[in-house]
Scaffold this active site. Structure first.
Site, mmCIF file in Angstrom:
data_model
loop_
_atom_site.group_PDB
_atom_site.id
_atom_site.type_symbol
_atom_site.label_atom_id
_atom_site.label_comp_id
_atom_site.label_asym_id
_atom_site.label_seq_id
_atom_site.Cartn_x
_atom_site.Cartn_y
_atom_site.Cartn_z
ATOM 1 N N ILE A 160 -9.189 0.025 7.225
ATOM 2 C CA ILE A 160 -10.584 -0.022 7.659
ATOM 3 C C ILE A 160 -11.453 -0.819 6.679
ATOM 4 O O ILE A 160 -12.502 -1.338 7.054
ATOM 5 C CB ILE A 160 -11.113 1.428 7.842
ATOM 6 C CG1 ILE A 160 -12.264 1.468 8.805
ATOM 7 C CG2 ILE A 160 -11.459 2.077 6.518
ATOM 8 C CD1 ILE A 160 -12.596 2.869 9.290
ATOM 9 N N ASN B 91 0.463 3.332 -3.614
ATOM 10 C CA ASN B 91 -0.166 4.110 -4.682
ATOM 11 C C ASN B 91 0.262 5.562 -4.510
ATOM 12 O O ASN B 91 -0.106 6.205 -3.528
ATOM 13 C CB ASN B 91 -1.692 3.993 -4.590
ATOM 14 C CG ASN B 91 -2.167 2.555 -4.729
ATOM 15 O OD1 ASN B 91 -1.569 1.762 -5.451
ATOM 16 N ND2 ASN B 91 -3.232 2.217 -4.036
ATOM 17 N N HIS C 186 1.283 6.042 2.316
ATOM 18 C CA HIS C 186 1.032 4.798 3.061
ATOM 19 C C HIS C 186 1.414 3.607 2.197
ATOM 20 O O HIS C 186 1.146 3.585 1.001
ATOM 21 C CB HIS C 186 -0.428 4.692 3.511
ATOM 22 C CG HIS C 186 -1.413 4.951 2.419
ATOM 23 N ND1 HIS C 186 -1.740 6.219 2.012
ATOM 24 C CD2 HIS C 186 -2.120 4.115 1.642
ATOM 25 C CE1 HIS C 186 -2.619 6.164 1.037
ATOM 26 N NE2 HIS C 186 -2.861 4.884 0.774
ATOM 27 N N HIS D 125 0.742 -0.294 1.590
ATOM 28 C CA HIS D 125 -0.195 -1.380 1.872
ATOM 29 C C HIS D 125 0.574 -2.691 2.028
ATOM 30 O O HIS D 125 1.434 -3.001 1.198
ATOM 31 C CB HIS D 125 -1.155 -1.598 0.697
ATOM 32 C CG HIS D 125 -2.083 -0.463 0.410
ATOM 33 N ND1 HIS D 125 -3.395 -0.469 0.815
ATOM 34 C CD2 HIS D 125 -1.900 0.710 -0.262
ATOM 35 C CE1 HIS D 125 -3.987 0.639 0.404
ATOM 36 N NE2 HIS D 125 -3.100 1.373 -0.252
#
Ligand code: 5GP
Ligand code: ZN
Length: 153
Positions: free
Chosen positions: A31, A87, A100, A102
């Site tokens: 987002i 991370n 998650h 990236h």
């Protein structure tokens, strides 16, 4: 349903610009993208950190991130590379407690910095961006197995 933002996206209960989905994973645009096409790959089943993640699912997450990086390079976003970053834990600046990966598309000479102010990050034309990435996946799939059909630069 728990109150995890990414579980809600995985379940289709919260909006997101999804670019890929299967039984175990989904991938959608960040987002607040660092660069155009910045995508997150998540397991559908909640795991807050790597400690909680089945290693086999972790392998699937990376495989999908790998595929997306190839697809984005073949897309109209005209990128030259990508950073794949995970991370793990607050100490590593993980802000959303659902694992998650990236996938951050890169261009030669871009001015991207990971430390770029969070508030400066703005989504630009997410519908067209997600569509470009989905087309990149189709292009990748029509090429056949990795490496096939690619010409060396
Ligand atoms: P982290 O710092 O935890 O590795 O990264 C979390 C990422 O998730 C950030 O880049 C942030 O912009 C993104 N993010 C946070 N909430 C949402 C959301 O509700 N939807 C989407 N698409 N991305 C989100
Ligand atoms: Zn979750």
């Amino acid at each position: 349903m728990n109150d995890c933002a990414f579980c809600r996206i995985a379940a289709g209960e919260a909006p997101a610009d999804k670019v890929y989905e299967d039984d175990a994973l989904c991938a959608f645009l960040d987002i607040r993208p660092i660069t155009r096409g910045h995508t997150l790959v998540i397991p559908k089943q909640h795991a807050a950190e790597l400690e909680d993640l089945d290693p086999e699912v972790g392998a699937q997450v990376f495989r999908t991130g790998h595929r997306l990086a190839l697809a984005i390079r073949r897309s109209s976003l005209r990128t030259d590379g990508a950073n794949l970053v995970l991370n793990d834990g607050k100490a590593a600046f993980q802000t959303v407690p659902h694992v998650h990966l990236h996938v951050v598309p890169r261009r030669h000479g871009d001015t991207f910095r990971f430390a770029q102010g969070f508030l400066l990050r703005r989504s630009r034309d997410p519908i067209a961006t997600a569509s470009a990435i989905r087309h990149g996946i189709v292009t990748l799939d029509t090429e056949g197995p990795a490496g096939e059909g690619r010409t060396e630069e």
